[in-house]
Design a protein around this motif. Structure first.
Motif, PDB file in Angstrom:
ATOM      1  N   LEU A 119      38.811  23.923  32.719  1.00 24.95           N
ATOM      2  CA  LEU A 119      37.975  24.592  31.719  1.00 24.95           C
ATOM      3  C   LEU A 119      38.799  25.593  30.899  1.00 24.95           C
ATOM      4  O   LEU A 119      38.634  25.691  29.674  1.00 24.95           O
ATOM      5  N   VAL A 120      39.668  26.326  31.574  1.00 24.00           N
ATOM      6  CA  VAL A 120      40.540  27.268  30.865  1.00 24.00           C
ATOM      7  C   VAL A 120      41.381  26.517  29.839  1.00 24.00           C
ATOM      8  O   VAL A 120      41.501  26.941  28.684  1.00 24.00           O
ATOM      9  N   GLU A 121      41.949  25.388  30.258  1.00 25.78           N
ATOM     10  CA  GLU A 121      42.783  24.595  29.348  1.00 25.78           C
ATOM     11  C   GLU A 121      42.004  24.087  28.140  1.00 25.78           C
ATOM     12  O   GLU A 121      42.573  23.902  27.067  1.00 25.78           O
ATOM     13  N   MET A 122      40.706  23.879  28.303  1.00 23.82           N
ATOM     14  CA  MET A 122      39.901  23.408  27.180  1.00 23.82           C
ATOM     15  C   MET A 122      39.804  24.450  26.069  1.00 23.82           C
ATOM     16  O   MET A 122      39.739  24.100  24.895  1.00 23.82           O
ATOM     17  N   VAL A 123      39.787  25.731  26.438  1.00 21.93           N
ATOM     18  CA  VAL A 123      39.617  26.775  25.422  1.00 21.93           C
ATOM     19  C   VAL A 123      40.865  27.632  25.209  1.00 21.93           C
ATOM     20  O   VAL A 123      41.045  28.204  24.133  1.00 21.93           O
ATOM     21  N   LEU A 124      41.696  27.750  26.218  1.00 24.62           N
ATOM     22  CA  LEU A 124      42.923  28.557  26.129  1.00 24.62           C
ATOM     23  C   LEU A 124      44.102  27.743  26.669  1.00 24.62           C
ATOM     24  O   LEU A 124      44.617  28.030  27.748  1.00 24.62           O
ATOM     25  N   VAL A 140      29.945  29.894  27.534  1.00 24.69           N
ATOM     26  CA  VAL A 140      30.445  31.105  26.874  1.00 24.69           C
ATOM     27  C   VAL A 140      30.154  32.329  27.749  1.00 24.69           C
ATOM     28  O   VAL A 140      31.031  33.176  27.962  1.00 24.69           O
ATOM     29  N   TRP A 141      28.946  32.417  28.291  1.00 20.68           N
ATOM     30  CA  TRP A 141      28.601  33.526  29.188  1.00 20.68           C
ATOM     31  C   TRP A 141      29.542  33.540  30.398  1.00 20.68           C
ATOM     32  O   TRP A 141      30.078  34.576  30.780  1.00 20.68           O
ATOM     33  N   PHE A 142      29.739  32.369  31.008  1.00 26.44           N
ATOM     34  CA  PHE A 142      30.611  32.199  32.172  1.00 26.44           C
ATOM     35  C   PHE A 142      32.026  32.694  31.864  1.00 26.44           C
ATOM     36  O   PHE A 142      32.610  33.452  32.637  1.00 26.44           O
ATOM     37  N   ALA A 143      32.585  32.264  30.738  1.00 23.46           N
ATOM     38  CA  ALA A 143      33.949  32.643  30.369  1.00 23.46           C
ATOM     39  C   ALA A 143      34.066  34.151  30.142  1.00 23.46           C
ATOM     40  O   ALA A 143      35.100  34.747  30.448  1.00 23.46           O
ATOM     41  N   HIS A 144      33.016  34.774  29.626  1.00 16.00           N
ATOM     42  CA  HIS A 144      33.030  36.228  29.434  1.00 16.00           C
ATOM     43  C   HIS A 144      32.935  36.968  30.764  1.00 16.00           C
ATOM     44  O   HIS A 144      33.591  37.992  30.953  1.00 16.00           O
ATOM     45  N   VAL A 145      32.138  36.468  31.679  1.00 16.22           N
ATOM     46  CA  VAL A 145      31.917  37.142  32.957  1.00 16.22           C
ATOM     47  C   VAL A 145      33.172  37.128  33.834  1.00 16.22           C
ATOM     48  O   VAL A 145      33.479  38.120  34.490  1.00 16.22           O
ATOM     49  N   ILE A 146      33.882  36.016  33.853  1.00 13.57           N
ATOM     50  CA  ILE A 146      35.102  35.950  34.674  1.00 13.57           C
ATOM     51  C   ILE A 146      36.327  36.023  33.762  1.00 13.57           C
ATOM     52  O   ILE A 146      37.162  35.122  33.710  1.00 13.57           O
ATOM     53  N   GLU A 147      36.429  37.161  33.100  1.00 12.38           N
ATOM     54  CA  GLU A 147      37.462  37.362  32.086  1.00 12.38           C
ATOM     55  C   GLU A 147      38.886  37.248  32.621  1.00 12.38           C
ATOM     56  O   GLU A 147      39.811  36.977  31.853  1.00 12.38           O
ATOM     57  N   GLU A 187      39.964  34.905  34.451  1.00  9.77           N
ATOM     58  CA  GLU A 187      40.349  33.498  34.340  1.00  9.77           C
ATOM     59  C   GLU A 187      40.435  33.051  32.882  1.00  9.77           C
ATOM     60  O   GLU A 187      41.101  32.074  32.580  1.00  9.77           O
ATOM     61  N   PHE A 188      39.725  33.735  32.011  1.00 12.10           N
ATOM     62  CA  PHE A 188      39.680  33.396  30.579  1.00 12.10           C
ATOM     63  C   PHE A 188      40.094  34.617  29.744  1.00 12.10           C
ATOM     64  O   PHE A 188      39.339  35.068  28.887  1.00 12.10           O
ATOM     65  N   PRO A 189      41.284  35.158  29.986  1.00 15.20           N
ATOM     66  CA  PRO A 189      41.683  36.383  29.279  1.00 15.20           C
ATOM     67  C   PRO A 189      41.813  36.151  27.775  1.00 15.20           C
ATOM     68  O   PRO A 189      42.354  35.150  27.322  1.00 15.20           O
ATOM     69  N   GLY A 190      41.259  37.071  27.031  1.00 18.78           N
ATOM     70  CA  GLY A 190      41.322  36.953  25.582  1.00 18.78           C
ATOM     71  C   GLY A 190      40.324  35.978  24.992  1.00 18.78           C
ATOM     72  O   GLY A 190      40.327  35.729  23.793  1.00 18.78           O
ATOM     73  N   PHE A 191      39.446  35.432  25.823  1.00 21.33           N
ATOM     74  CA  PHE A 191      38.455  34.481  25.321  1.00 21.33           C
ATOM     75  C   PHE A 191      37.466  35.190  24.402  1.00 21.33           C
ATOM     76  O   PHE A 191      37.007  36.284  24.684  1.00 21.33           O
ATOM     77  N   SER A 192      37.165  34.535  23.305  1.00 18.68           N
ATOM     78  CA  SER A 192      36.075  34.964  22.433  1.00 18.68           C
ATOM     79  C   SER A 192      35.577  33.727  21.698  1.00 18.68           C
ATOM     80  O   SER A 192      36.311  32.748  21.531  1.00 18.68           O
ATOM     81  N   VAL A 193      34.339  33.773  21.274  1.00 21.47           N
ATOM     82  CA  VAL A 193      33.774  32.651  20.518  1.00 21.47           C
ATOM     83  C   VAL A 193      34.592  32.452  19.242  1.00 21.47           C
ATOM     84  O   VAL A 193      34.936  31.318  18.883  1.00 21.47           O
ATOM     85  N   GLU A 194      34.931  33.546  18.577  1.00 19.73           N
ATOM     86  CA  GLU A 194      35.685  33.451  17.328  1.00 19.73           C
ATOM     87  C   GLU A 194      37.051  32.802  17.556  1.00 19.73           C
ATOM     88  O   GLU A 194      37.454  31.909  16.821  1.00 19.73           O
ATOM     89  N   LYS A 195      37.764  33.268  18.562  1.00 19.70           N
ATOM     90  CA  LYS A 195      39.110  32.765  18.847  1.00 19.70           C
ATOM     91  C   LYS A 195      39.089  31.290  19.271  1.00 19.70           C
ATOM     92  O   LYS A 195      39.990  30.534  18.934  1.00 19.70           O
ATOM     93  N   CYS A 196      38.076  30.894  20.011  1.00 20.18           N
ATOM     94  CA  CYS A 196      38.025  29.556  20.604  1.00 20.18           C
ATOM     95  C   CYS A 196      36.998  28.648  19.929  1.00 20.18           C
ATOM     96  O   CYS A 196      36.631  27.609  20.489  1.00 20.18           O
ATOM     97  N   PHE A 197      36.540  29.018  18.745  1.00 21.82           N
ATOM     98  CA  PHE A 197      35.426  28.323  18.107  1.00 21.82           C
ATOM     99  C   PHE A 197      35.652  26.818  17.976  1.00 21.82           C
ATOM    100  O   PHE A 197      34.779  26.018  18.349  1.00 21.82           O
TER     101      PHE A 197
END
Length: 150
Positions: A51-56, A101-108, A110-120
Motif C-alpha cells: 500500500l505504501v508503494e502505491m502512494v509513496l 486516506v484516513w488509514f494513511a493519515h492515522v499511521i503516519e 508508515e506513510f510519512p509525508g502522505f497527503s491527498v494533494e501529494k498523492c492525488f
C-alpha cells in the motif's frame, strides 16, 4: 529514540506480555525470573508495504529491523530459548478510497509525508482499482515470539 529500562527490580516477573510495544531482549532478561516467559506479537517491517508503494513509491521501510529472524536472534543471543516463533502475512482491503486516506493519515509512520494533494494521481489509480475490483488490497505483517529465560 532509545529504549529506557522499566522501574522494576531485577527478576520481578514470571511473565511479560507485549503487544505492539517497544521491547528490548536484555531488559526482558533482567525483569524475568529464571524460567519466565516473554510473549510478544508485533507489527513486522513489511506491514502495508504494498500500500505504501502505491502512494509513496520507493520510500524505505521505517523499521527494517522488525523482522522475526532478527528479533528472534536478539533473544537467543541474550540466552533465551525460543519456544514459538511465527509470522503471518494477511490481506487488508479497502472498499473506499476515503477509508484508505484516513488509514494513511492515522499511521503516519508508515506513510510519512502522505497527503491527498501529494498523492492525488496515485489515489486516482487506486480508485480505478476499487471501481474495477471492488477493493484495493494490501498485506499486513505480524510476528509472534514466545521466549523462555534459561
Amino acid at each position: 529514540m532509545g529504549f529506557f529500562p522499566y522501574p522494576f527490580a531485577d527478576e520481578s516477573f514470571d511473565m511479560l506480555i507485549n503487544r505492539h510495544g517497544d521491547f528490548d531482549a536484555k531488559e526482558a532478561g533482567r525483569l524475568l525470573r529464571q524460567g519466565g516467559l516473554f510473549i510478544t506479537e508485533q507489527v513486522g517491517a513489511n506491514n502495508d508495504r504494498d500500500l505504501v508503494e502505491m502512494v509513496l513509491p520507493d520510500f524505505p521501510k521505517p523499521f527494517p529491523e522488525l523482522e522475526l529472524a532478527i528479533q528472534q536472534k536478539k533473544f537467543q543471543d541474550k540466552g533465551f530459548e525460543i519456544l514459538r516463533a511465527e509470522e503471518a502475512y494477511r490481506p487488508i482491503r479497502f472498499y473506499d478510497i476515503g477509508a484508505f486516506v484516513w488509514f494513511a493519515h492515522v499511521i503516519e509512520w508508515e506513510f510519512p509525508g502522505f497527503s491527498v494533494e501529494k498523492c492525488f494521481d496515485r489515489l486516482l489509480k487506486m480508485q480505478e482499482m476499487i471501481d474495477r475490483d471492488g477493493f484495493v488490497e494490501g498485506t499486513i505483517h505480524r510476528y509472534l515470539i514466545v521466549a523462555k529465560k534459561k
